[in-house]
Design a protein around this motif. Structure first.
Motif, mmCIF file in Angstrom:
data_model
loop_
_atom_site.group_PDB
_atom_site.id
_atom_site.type_symbol
_atom_site.label_atom_id
_atom_site.label_comp_id
_atom_site.label_asym_id
_atom_site.label_seq_id
_atom_site.Cartn_x
_atom_site.Cartn_y
_atom_site.Cartn_z
ATOM 1 N N THR A 152 37.543 10.157 -17.556
ATOM 2 C CA THR A 152 37.557 8.764 -17.969
ATOM 3 C C THR A 152 38.988 8.258 -17.922
ATOM 4 O O THR A 152 39.936 9.053 -17.844
ATOM 5 C CB THR A 152 36.976 8.599 -19.388
ATOM 6 O OG1 THR A 152 36.904 7.212 -19.729
ATOM 7 C CG2 THR A 152 37.853 9.307 -20.426
ATOM 8 N N LEU B 115 30.577 9.128 -8.414
ATOM 9 C CA LEU B 115 30.439 7.830 -9.064
ATOM 10 C C LEU B 115 29.306 7.836 -10.082
ATOM 11 O O LEU B 115 28.300 8.535 -9.906
ATOM 12 C CB LEU B 115 30.161 6.740 -8.021
ATOM 13 C CG LEU B 115 31.226 6.555 -6.939
ATOM 14 C CD1 LEU B 115 30.719 5.586 -5.875
ATOM 15 C CD2 LEU B 115 32.512 6.039 -7.545
ATOM 16 N N LYS B 116 29.459 7.036 -11.129
ATOM 17 C CA LYS B 116 28.360 6.843 -12.075
ATOM 18 C C LYS B 116 27.199 6.164 -11.360
ATOM 19 O O LYS B 116 27.401 5.259 -10.544
ATOM 20 C CB LYS B 116 28.832 6.005 -13.257
ATOM 21 C CG LYS B 116 29.857 6.682 -14.136
ATOM 22 C CD LYS B 116 30.172 5.881 -15.378
ATOM 23 C CE LYS B 116 30.882 4.581 -15.045
ATOM 24 N NZ LYS B 116 31.294 3.854 -16.265
ATOM 25 N N SER B 117 25.986 6.574 -11.667
ATOM 26 C CA SER B 117 24.815 6.074 -10.954
ATOM 27 C C SER B 117 24.675 4.558 -11.057
ATOM 28 O O SER B 117 24.166 3.912 -10.140
ATOM 29 C CB SER B 117 23.551 6.752 -11.487
ATOM 30 O OG SER B 117 23.394 6.515 -12.880
ATOM 31 N N GLU B 118 25.171 3.977 -12.159
ATOM 32 C CA GLU B 118 25.050 2.532 -12.335
ATOM 33 C C GLU B 118 25.831 1.750 -11.276
ATOM 34 O O GLU B 118 25.505 0.595 -10.978
ATOM 35 C CB GLU B 118 25.546 2.114 -13.729
ATOM 36 C CG GLU B 118 24.725 2.653 -14.880
ATOM 37 C CD GLU B 118 25.109 4.075 -15.264
ATOM 38 O OE1 GLU B 118 24.512 4.610 -16.223
ATOM 39 O OE2 GLU B 118 25.999 4.656 -14.621
ATOM 40 N N ASP C 39 23.724 17.232 -13.534
ATOM 41 C CA ASP C 39 24.966 16.856 -12.856
ATOM 42 C C ASP C 39 25.473 17.987 -11.975
ATOM 43 O O ASP C 39 25.982 17.758 -10.876
ATOM 44 C CB ASP C 39 26.034 16.463 -13.879
ATOM 45 C CG ASP C 39 25.878 15.024 -14.349
ATOM 46 O OD1 ASP C 39 24.965 14.339 -13.837
ATOM 47 O OD2 ASP C 39 26.659 14.596 -15.206
ATOM 48 N N PHE D 274 26.303 9.985 -6.349
ATOM 49 C CA PHE D 274 26.126 9.243 -7.595
ATOM 50 C C PHE D 274 25.612 10.197 -8.670
ATOM 51 O O PHE D 274 24.648 10.939 -8.462
ATOM 52 C CB PHE D 274 25.139 8.091 -7.393
ATOM 53 C CG PHE D 274 25.704 6.963 -6.569
ATOM 54 C CD1 PHE D 274 26.339 5.890 -7.177
ATOM 55 C CD2 PHE D 274 25.619 6.988 -5.182
ATOM 56 C CE1 PHE D 274 26.868 4.865 -6.415
ATOM 57 C CE2 PHE D 274 26.142 5.960 -4.411
ATOM 58 C CZ PHE D 274 26.771 4.895 -5.038
ATOM 59 N N MET D 275 26.267 10.173 -9.826
ATOM 60 C CA MET D 275 25.943 11.091 -10.915
ATOM 61 C C MET D 275 25.378 10.298 -12.092
ATOM 62 O O MET D 275 25.924 9.256 -12.464
ATOM 63 C CB MET D 275 27.204 11.829 -11.378
ATOM 64 C CG MET D 275 28.053 12.399 -10.257
ATOM 65 S SD MET D 275 27.275 13.780 -9.441
ATOM 66 C CE MET D 275 27.538 15.039 -10.676
ATOM 67 N N LYS D 276 24.301 10.783 -12.671
ATOM 68 C CA LYS D 276 23.723 10.152 -13.847
ATOM 69 C C LYS D 276 24.192 10.908 -15.079
ATOM 70 O O LYS D 276 23.841 12.078 -15.277
ATOM 71 C CB LYS D 276 22.201 10.148 -13.777
ATOM 72 C CG LYS D 276 21.543 9.310 -14.864
ATOM 73 C CD LYS D 276 20.061 9.166 -14.627
ATOM 74 C CE LYS D 276 19.408 8.278 -15.677
ATOM 75 N NZ LYS D 276 19.955 6.902 -15.666
ATOM 76 N N ARG D 277 25.022 10.258 -15.878
ATOM 77 C CA ARG D 277 25.562 10.919 -17.065
ATOM 78 C C ARG D 277 24.611 10.743 -18.241
ATOM 79 O O ARG D 277 24.006 9.694 -18.417
ATOM 80 C CB ARG D 277 26.939 10.330 -17.408
ATOM 81 C CG ARG D 277 27.984 10.609 -16.328
ATOM 82 C CD ARG D 277 29.310 10.003 -16.686
ATOM 83 N NE ARG D 277 30.322 10.293 -15.671
ATOM 84 C CZ ARG D 277 31.548 9.791 -15.682
ATOM 85 N NH1 ARG D 277 31.931 8.976 -16.652
ATOM 86 N NH2 ARG D 277 32.405 10.099 -14.719
ATOM 87 N N HIS D 278 24.521 11.793 -19.051
ATOM 88 C CA HIS D 278 23.627 11.773 -20.201
ATOM 89 C C HIS D 278 24.440 11.975 -21.478
ATOM 90 O O HIS D 278 25.340 12.814 -21.533
ATOM 91 C CB HIS D 278 22.574 12.881 -20.075
ATOM 92 C CG HIS D 278 21.779 12.810 -18.815
ATOM 93 N ND1 HIS D 278 20.820 11.856 -18.587
ATOM 94 C CD2 HIS D 278 21.801 13.580 -17.689
ATOM 95 C CE1 HIS D 278 20.281 12.031 -17.400
ATOM 96 N NE2 HIS D 278 20.868 13.076 -16.824
ATOM 97 N N SER D 279 24.094 11.207 -22.480
ATOM 98 C CA SER D 279 24.768 11.337 -23.767
ATOM 99 C C SER D 279 24.293 12.602 -24.472
ATOM 100 O O SER D 279 23.268 13.205 -24.122
ATOM 101 C CB SER D 279 24.471 10.115 -24.643
ATOM 102 O OG SER D 279 23.094 10.092 -25.001
#
Length: 301
Positions: free
Chosen positions: A184, A119-122, A159, A140-145
């Motif tokens: 996505t 899941l996205k961390s948010e 990740d 929970f995964m924190k995605r980075h641009s």
């Protein structure tokens, strides 16, 4: 049962019942989670963890019954034969809508080990559900641009580290690891922007699948190749609750995870190329399967 009620009564009623069902299951889940945090004995913590999964499966069972009782959605599901809750699975699926998650939970609940999603961390801040996912060991995964990674190169690989930590925990409990390989939800705009070679799918991201297979090791021996389609359009969660999704079709194919699929995706360029080719072939087959599934005649409820 309640599907014949007028929409102005049925939709608020099902929303209230879903909320009550969530509260009745989440509150004891939180209480047991606090108990697990307070007890250092590993055997007791494992027992509490199994009880938490039992609560979650009960919650999903009631949700599934509610969808059957309050909607006329037709379900066409193929390929569940031979599955069981005693074997771990990597579940790989295309991603159409947020409806995919409750649909897959309804199809697989208590047929395979409890599914965990990355899941996205948010999402940990979602009321009730976010803390519940955390209590149930959802990673929970924190995605980075790209811009963030260029500004802070040390974030690269975070990740993958989180995936490896989660899989290390999963090696010691019955689990089905869920992966939406496109990364996505499908939209035609995303499809066109990617220049996707598939008719119904976005380009697959092979790295996540490879990392899970490698990190889980021999603890996971089979993959479930799952294809989900909505012949009349995928819709939203509210469309699902309101009964506006007429039919959901799910095809399940069980595949062995062969030794050739295990390797160092990041460090071995030859393995990475072979694995990407395998995933691309899988996606081409899935694309053709979606075409056939959409063309099949409608089923009766």
């Amino acid at each position: 049962m309640f599907a014949s009620l007028p929409a102005f009564l049925r939709v608020p009623l099902v929303c209230v019942v879903l909320l009550v069902n969530t509260l009745l299951h989440v509150l004891p889940l939180f209480a047991l989670t606090l108990l697990r945090l307070a007890i250092p004995v590993a055997a007791i913590r494992r027992g509490i963890g199994a009880a938490l999964v039992g609560i979650a499966e009960s919650w999903l069972s009631v949700n599934g019954w509610l969808f059957d009782a309050f909607t006329r959605t037709r379900w066409q599901v193929e390929g569940l034969e031979g599955l069981g809750p005693r074997e771990n699975y990597l579940v790989v699926c295309n991603h159409q809508s947020w409806v995919d998650i409750p649909a897959l939970q309804k199809v697989f609940n208590r047929r395979i080990p409890f599914m965990r999603f990355f899941l996205k961390s948010e999402l940990i801040w979602v009321p009730l559900l976010g803390p519940a996912w955390w209590a149930l060991d959802f990673p929970f995964m924190k995605r980075h641009s790209r811009q963030q990674l260029e500004a802070r190169p040390e974030l690269r690989g975070k990740d993958r580290e989180a995936t490896r930590r989660a899989c290390e925990k999963f090696r010691h409990l019955p689990v089905s690891v869920m992966n939406f390989t496109e990364g996505t939800r499908f939209t035609r705009a995303k499809h066109d922007a990617q220049g996707s070679p598939y008719t119904h799918l976005l380009r697959p991201k092979a790295g996540g699948v490879a990392f899970v297979i490698d990190a889980m090791g021999d603890a996971i021996r089979h993959m479930l190749d799952v294809t989900i389609v909505y012949p009349d359009g995928s819709g939203t969660m509210m469309d699902m609750i309101a009964g506006r999704i007429r039919e959901i079709r799910v095809h399940v194919r069980r595949l062995p995870i062969l030794p050739a699929l295990r390797g160092d995706y990041e460090g071995d360029a030859a393995f990475r190329e072979r694995f990407q080719a395998w995933v691309n072939d899988l996606w081409a087959e899935k694309d053709a399967r979606i075409t056939a599934m959409l063309a099949a005649p409608a089923t009766s409820r």
